[in-house]
Enzyme design. Structure first.
Site, short mmCIF file in Angstrom:
data_model
loop_
_atom_site.label_atom_id
_atom_site.label_comp_id
_atom_site.label_asym_id
_atom_site.label_seq_id
_atom_site.Cartn_x
_atom_site.Cartn_y
_atom_site.Cartn_z
CG ASP A 18 -1.97 1.07 1.19
OD1 ASP A 18 -3.15 0.70 1.21
OD2 ASP A 18 -1.62 2.27 1.13
CB ILE A 19 0.79 4.23 -2.18
CG1 ILE A 19 1.87 5.10 -2.79
CG2 ILE A 19 -0.42 5.04 -1.77
CD1 ILE A 19 1.48 5.65 -4.16
CG ASN A 42 -11.73 -0.18 5.00
OD1 ASN A 42 -11.94 -0.66 6.10
ND2 ASN A 42 -10.67 0.55 4.73
CD GLN A 68 -14.68 -0.52 -1.19
OE1 GLN A 68 -15.82 -0.72 -0.73
NE2 GLN A 68 -14.17 -1.24 -2.16
CG HIS A 108 -8.54 -3.00 -1.20
ND1 HIS A 108 -9.47 -2.33 -1.95
CD2 HIS A 108 -8.33 -2.24 -0.09
CE1 HIS A 108 -9.81 -1.20 -1.34
NE2 HIS A 108 -9.13 -1.13 -0.20
CG HIS A 134 -6.22 -2.27 4.07
ND1 HIS A 134 -5.46 -1.22 3.64
CD2 HIS A 134 -7.48 -2.01 3.65
CE1 HIS A 134 -6.23 -0.34 2.99
NE2 HIS A 134 -7.47 -0.80 2.98
P1 5GP Z 1 -9.42 1.67 1.12
O1 5GP Z 1 -9.50 3.05 1.72
O2 5GP Z 1 -10.26 1.61 -0.16
O3 5GP Z 1 -9.73 0.56 2.06
O4 5GP Z 1 -7.91 1.45 0.73
C1 5GP Z 1 -7.37 1.83 -0.48
C2 5GP Z 1 -5.88 1.84 -0.30
O5 5GP Z 1 -5.28 1.93 -1.58
C3 5GP Z 1 -5.37 3.02 0.52
O6 5GP Z 1 -4.76 2.53 1.71
C4 5GP Z 1 -4.37 3.69 -0.41
O7 5GP Z 1 -3.20 4.09 0.25
C5 5GP Z 1 -4.08 2.63 -1.45
N1 5GP Z 1 -3.75 3.17 -2.75
C6 5GP Z 1 -4.45 4.10 -3.44
N2 5GP Z 1 -3.86 4.36 -4.62
C7 5GP Z 1 -2.76 3.55 -4.67
C8 5GP Z 1 -1.74 3.35 -5.65
O8 5GP Z 1 -1.71 3.96 -6.72
N3 5GP Z 1 -0.78 2.44 -5.37
C9 5GP Z 1 -0.77 1.73 -4.19
N4 5GP Z 1 0.22 0.85 -4.03
N5 5GP Z 1 -1.71 1.89 -3.24
C10 5GP Z 1 -2.69 2.79 -3.49
#
Ligand code: 5GP
Length: 143
Positions: free
Chosen positions: A30-31, A87, A94, A100, A102
């Protein structure tokens, strides 16, 4: 279906630091690196949320999680735990609508991950819980 950033990662159109890959599942860092090694595990098939998985796809994705978790544990012996978070929906935080998981390694009480976990035992009687469970059981899809 509108394409998310994760489809681009699956197709290698944008870079990611991949930690595991097979024909059906991809895992990459995760970035934001909430903690060191914070990894996302995704199906290559597009599903937006947990509500969209077939049993087979769920089995495929979830079956990879322990081996990726163990790789994190071996990679970072200082790890003291691991949170697995999924999420679903904007209200549930989300932000990318390609499902996905985590995997968030934990290094102690002061690392950068936290969770609010309310305790509402006092608000539910045994009868309330019985009724809730009955409602959920009645809502299951037919097998
Ligand atoms: P969510 O908030 O949907 O549960 O998590 C999405 C995750 O995707 C976030 O933790 C965010 O840091 C990660 N993310 C978003 N864009 C990118 C990307 O371009 N590359 C990577 N490696 N992670 C990303």
């Amino acid at each position: 279906m509108s394409e998310t950033i994760f489809e681009k990662i699956i197709k290698k159109e944008i870079p990611a630091h991949i930690v595991y890959e097979d024909d059906e599942v991809l895992a990459f860092l995760d970035i934001t690196q909430v903690t060191k090694g914070h990894t996302l595990v995704i199906p290559k098939e597009h599903v937006a949320t947990i509500f969209d998985y077939s049993d087979e796809l769920a089995a495929t994705v979830f079956s990879r999680v322990p081996k990726i978790a163990r790789a994190l544990q071996r990679a970072f012996p200082e790890m003291v735990g691991l949170n697995i978070l999924n999420n679903n929906g904007e209200q549930a935080y989300q932000s990318v609508f390609h499902s996905h998981l985590h995997l968030i390694p934990r290094y102690g009480a002061t690392d950068d991950f936290g969770l609010k976990w309310g305790t509402n035992n006092d608000h539910y009687t045994a009868e309330d819980l019985k009724a809730l469970a009955e409602t959920i059981r009645a809502a299951h899809e037919e097998a």
